[in-house]
Design a protein around this motif. Structure first.
Motif, PDB file in Angstrom:
ATOM      1  N   ALA A   1       0.827  -1.210   0.000  1.00 14.34           N
ATOM      2  CA  ALA A   1       0.000   0.000   0.000  1.00 14.34           C
ATOM      3  C   ALA A   1       0.859   1.257   0.000  1.00 14.34           C
ATOM      4  O   ALA A   1       0.606   2.208  -0.758  1.00 14.34           O
ATOM      5  CB  ALA A   1      -0.935   0.000   1.207  1.00 14.34           C
ATOM      6  N   LEU A   2       1.901   1.277   0.824  1.00 13.17           N
ATOM      7  CA  LEU A   2       2.754   2.461   0.932  1.00 13.17           C
ATOM      8  C   LEU A   2       3.634   2.641  -0.306  1.00 13.17           C
ATOM      9  O   LEU A   2       3.774   3.752  -0.833  1.00 13.17           O
ATOM     10  CB  LEU A   2       3.622   2.356   2.186  1.00 13.17           C
ATOM     11  N   GLU A   3       4.229   1.554  -0.780  1.00  7.80           N
ATOM     12  CA  GLU A   3       5.208   1.693  -1.860  1.00  7.80           C
ATOM     13  C   GLU A   3       4.565   1.917  -3.220  1.00  7.80           C
ATOM     14  O   GLU A   3       5.156   2.571  -4.082  1.00  7.80           O
ATOM     15  CB  GLU A   3       6.149   0.494  -1.877  1.00  7.80           C
ATOM     16  N   VAL A   4       3.378   1.397  -3.444  1.00  9.51           N
ATOM     17  CA  VAL A   4       2.692   1.688  -4.705  1.00  9.51           C
ATOM     18  C   VAL A   4       2.452   3.186  -4.826  1.00  9.51           C
ATOM     19  O   VAL A   4       2.759   3.801  -5.851  1.00  9.51           O
ATOM     20  CB  VAL A   4       1.361   0.907  -4.802  1.00  9.51           C
ATOM     21  N   HIS A   5       1.927   3.785  -3.772  1.00  8.17           N
ATOM     22  CA  HIS A   5       1.650   5.227  -3.817  1.00  8.17           C
ATOM     23  C   HIS A   5       2.939   6.044  -3.889  1.00  8.17           C
ATOM     24  O   HIS A   5       3.004   7.074  -4.568  1.00  8.17           O
ATOM     25  CB  HIS A   5       0.812   5.642  -2.600  1.00  8.17           C
ATOM     26  N   THR A   6       3.975   5.580  -3.197  1.00  6.26           N
ATOM     27  CA  THR A   6       5.256   6.282  -3.232  1.00  6.26           C
ATOM     28  C   THR A   6       5.849   6.273  -4.641  1.00  6.26           C
ATOM     29  O   THR A   6       6.302   7.311  -5.149  1.00  6.26           O
ATOM     30  CB  THR A   6       6.253   5.640  -2.248  1.00  6.26           C
ATOM     31  N   CYS A   7       5.834   5.119  -5.273  1.00  7.62           N
ATOM     32  CA  CYS A   7       6.416   5.015  -6.619  1.00  7.62           C
ATOM     33  C   CYS A   7       5.566   5.760  -7.643  1.00  7.62           C
ATOM     34  O   CYS A   7       6.105   6.313  -8.615  1.00  7.62           O
ATOM     35  CB  CYS A   7       6.584   3.553  -7.014  1.00  7.62           C
ATOM     36  N   GLN A   8       4.270   5.791  -7.437  1.00  7.16           N
ATOM     37  CA  GLN A   8       3.424   6.577  -8.338  1.00  7.16           C
ATOM     38  C   GLN A   8       3.697   8.076  -8.168  1.00  7.16           C
ATOM     39  O   GLN A   8       3.720   8.824  -9.150  1.00  7.16           O
ATOM     40  CB  GLN A   8       1.949   6.262  -8.085  1.00  7.16           C
ATOM     41  N   ALA A   9       3.940   8.496  -6.930  1.00  4.75           N
ATOM     42  CA  ALA A   9       4.320   9.898  -6.702  1.00  4.75           C
ATOM     43  C   ALA A   9       5.661  10.199  -7.354  1.00  4.75           C
ATOM     44  O   ALA A   9       5.877  11.285  -7.902  1.00  4.75           O
ATOM     45  CB  ALA A   9       4.382  10.187  -5.199  1.00  4.75           C
ATOM     46  N   ALA A  10       6.559   9.220  -7.311  1.00  4.77           N
ATOM     47  CA  ALA A  10       7.886   9.392  -7.916  1.00  4.77           C
ATOM     48  C   ALA A  10       7.792   9.610  -9.424  1.00  4.77           C
ATOM     49  O   ALA A  10       8.626  10.313 -10.016  1.00  4.77           O
ATOM     50  CB  ALA A  10       8.761   8.178  -7.616  1.00  4.77           C
ATOM     51  N   CYS A  11       6.773   9.013 -10.055  1.00  3.14           N
ATOM     52  CA  CYS A  11       6.595   9.194 -11.499  1.00  3.14           C
ATOM     53  C   CYS A  11       6.445  10.667 -11.860  1.00  3.14           C
ATOM     54  O   CYS A  11       6.907  11.107 -12.919  1.00  3.14           O
ATOM     55  CB  CYS A  11       5.355   8.431 -11.979  1.00  3.14           C
ATOM     56  N   ASP A  12       5.809  11.427 -10.990  1.00  2.40           N
ATOM     57  CA  ASP A  12       5.580  12.851 -11.258  1.00  2.40           C
ATOM     58  C   ASP A  12       6.697  13.746 -10.741  1.00  2.40           C
ATOM     59  O   ASP A  12       6.876  14.860 -11.224  1.00  2.40           O
ATOM     60  CB  ASP A  12       4.258  13.312 -10.611  1.00  2.40           C
TER      61      ASP A  12
ATOM     62  N   ILE B   1       9.133   4.399 -13.599  1.00  4.23           N
ATOM     63  CA  ILE B   1       9.162   5.756 -13.029  1.00  4.23           C
ATOM     64  C   ILE B   1       9.678   6.742 -14.065  1.00  4.23           C
ATOM     65  O   ILE B   1       9.118   7.837 -14.241  1.00  4.23           O
ATOM     66  CB  ILE B   1      10.034   5.797 -11.754  1.00  4.23           C
ATOM     67  N   ALA B   2      10.743   6.360 -14.773  1.00  2.00           N
ATOM     68  CA  ALA B   2      11.321   7.239 -15.799  1.00  2.00           C
ATOM     69  C   ALA B   2      10.315   7.514 -16.914  1.00  2.00           C
ATOM     70  O   ALA B   2      10.276   8.615 -17.481  1.00  2.00           O
ATOM     71  CB  ALA B   2      12.587   6.621 -16.372  1.00  2.00           C
ATOM     72  N   ALA B   3       9.469   6.519 -17.226  1.00  4.32           N
ATOM     73  CA  ALA B   3       8.456   6.681 -18.276  1.00  4.32           C
ATOM     74  C   ALA B   3       7.195   7.361 -17.749  1.00  4.32           C
ATOM     75  O   ALA B   3       6.255   7.607 -18.515  1.00  4.32           O
ATOM     76  CB  ALA B   3       8.105   5.314 -18.860  1.00  4.32           C
ATOM     77  N   GLN B   4       7.176   7.638 -16.447  1.00  9.15           N
ATOM     78  CA  GLN B   4       6.031   8.257 -15.774  1.00  9.15           C
ATOM     79  C   GLN B   4       4.750   7.436 -15.974  1.00  9.15           C
ATOM     80  O   GLN B   4       3.663   7.978 -16.126  1.00  9.15           O
ATOM     81  CB  GLN B   4       5.827   9.696 -16.251  1.00  9.15           C
ATOM     82  N   ASP B   5       4.912   6.123 -15.936  1.00 14.41           N
ATOM     83  CA  ASP B   5       3.784   5.217 -16.145  1.00 14.41           C
ATOM     84  C   ASP B   5       3.306   4.687 -14.790  1.00 14.41           C
ATOM     85  O   ASP B   5       3.837   3.706 -14.256  1.00 14.41           O
ATOM     86  CB  ASP B   5       4.209   4.052 -17.045  1.00 14.41           C
TER      87      ASP B   5
ATOM     88  N   ILE C   1       1.926   0.895 -14.764  1.00 14.20           N
ATOM     89  CA  ILE C   1       2.960  -0.143 -14.835  1.00 14.20           C
ATOM     90  C   ILE C   1       3.752  -0.206 -13.542  1.00 14.20           C
ATOM     91  O   ILE C   1       4.058  -1.290 -13.033  1.00 14.20           O
ATOM     92  CB  ILE C   1       3.913   0.102 -16.027  1.00 14.20           C
ATOM     93  N   VAL C   2       4.096   0.952 -12.970  1.00 16.55           N
ATOM     94  CA  VAL C   2       4.895   0.938 -11.739  1.00 16.55           C
ATOM     95  C   VAL C   2       4.123   0.261 -10.610  1.00 16.55           C
ATOM     96  O   VAL C   2       4.704  -0.462  -9.794  1.00 16.55           O
ATOM     97  CB  VAL C   2       5.354   2.362 -11.340  1.00 16.55           C
ATOM     98  N   ALA C   3       2.806   0.458 -10.562  1.00 15.13           N
ATOM     99  CA  ALA C   3       1.998  -0.200  -9.531  1.00 15.13           C
ATOM    100  C   ALA C   3       2.031  -1.714  -9.718  1.00 15.13           C
ATOM    101  O   ALA C   3       2.175  -2.472  -8.745  1.00 15.13           O
ATOM    102  CB  ALA C   3       0.555   0.309  -9.587  1.00 15.13           C
ATOM    103  N   GLN C   4       1.925  -2.168 -10.959  1.00 13.89           N
ATOM    104  CA  GLN C   4       1.955  -3.606 -11.245  1.00 13.89           C
ATOM    105  C   GLN C   4       3.303  -4.219 -10.844  1.00 13.89           C
ATOM    106  O   GLN C   4       3.353  -5.299 -10.250  1.00 13.89           O
ATOM    107  CB  GLN C   4       1.704  -3.852 -12.731  1.00 13.89           C
ATOM    108  N   VAL C   5       4.395  -3.524 -11.181  1.00 17.83           N
ATOM    109  CA  VAL C   5       5.730  -4.055 -10.904  1.00 17.83           C
ATOM    110  C   VAL C   5       6.001  -4.095  -9.402  1.00 17.83           C
ATOM    111  O   VAL C   5       6.560  -5.073  -8.886  1.00 17.83           O
ATOM    112  CB  VAL C   5       6.814  -3.226 -11.619  1.00 17.83           C
TER     113      VAL C   5
END
Length: 230
Positions: free
Chosen positions: A93-104, A191-195, A198-202
């Protein structure tokens, strides 16, 4: 009334240092499950009084890493499968949101810092240095939190993932390290592709591998596990 700002840097107490040292040895399995341990022995080996050791023991017991029984002594708790699964749920729960924030939020320099960490991990895998890889693995996930400007989230992740760490140390062979490395690369690429999808799935795939690992490890280390909470 003008007042000057006081800059206070907290210094770890003796109890904090004892706690950190014992927890490190527990999580790396240098103190394996069911190992008996005493306040007197720890105090003598660390050159401290029994009071900070007693405080550290209480904290470790509250977290589920020690069983303190006045009649039979204190020992390292068995690995709680339930606690591991709860930790996994919280961490996803924490890392999905963190990595999605990192995309931006991540800059090209931030992406480079993550790729530099991956190269260090690659070297550790080549040397089959699981202790270094484990350390770099944590640094990678912490770095994402910091670069995404949510560094405080790492404190929550670190506390919740502790029950997963003993499983990770048991499972860190060359193959599992390579799997983790490849998934770290996928995370950075997403993250680099701002996707964000995909980052949530990975991330979910990366942190769910422990479900398979638990069953594999229990098969050969069954005496170290308990199905319930410690």
């Amino acid at each position: 009334m003008p007042l000057s700002t006081i800059h206070h840097t907290p210094t770890p107490t003796v109890a904090d240092q004892v706690f950190d040292e014992l927890q490190k040895h527990i999580l790396t399995l240098e103190l394996p499950p069911s190992t008996k341990i005493s306040e007197t022995e720890v105090a003598n080996k660390m050159g401290v009084s029994r009071q900070p050791v007693r405080e550290a023991f209480k904290r470790l017991a509250k977290l589920g890493f020690l069983e303190i029984r006045p009649q039979s002594g204190t020992k390292i708790s068995l690995i709680s499968e339930e606690s591991v699964l709860r930790a996994r749920f919280i961490r996803i729960a924490l890392e999905v949101h963190t990595c999605q924030a990192a995309c931006d939020r991540l800059t090209p320099d931030g992406i480079k810092q993550l790729r530099d960490l991956i190269e260090l991990q690659r070297a550790a895998v080549s040397a089959n240095d699981r202790v270094t890889f484990h350390k770099l693995d944590d640094e990678f996930h912490q770095k994402i939190c910091v670069l995404a400007d949510v560094g405080y989230v790492w404190d929550l992740i670190r506390d919740s993932k502790a029950h997963m760490d003993r499983i990770r140390m048991l499972s860190l062979n060359e193959t599992s390290q390579r799997f983790a490395l490849e998934e770290h690369i996928e995370i950075v690429d997403a993250i680099a592709a701002q996707d964000t999808e995909i980052v949530a799935q990975v991330v979910k795939k990366h942190l769910s591998r422990i479900l398979t690992l638990i069953e594999e490890i229990k098969a050969t280390n069954h005496s170290w596990f308990t199905d319930g909470q410690p």
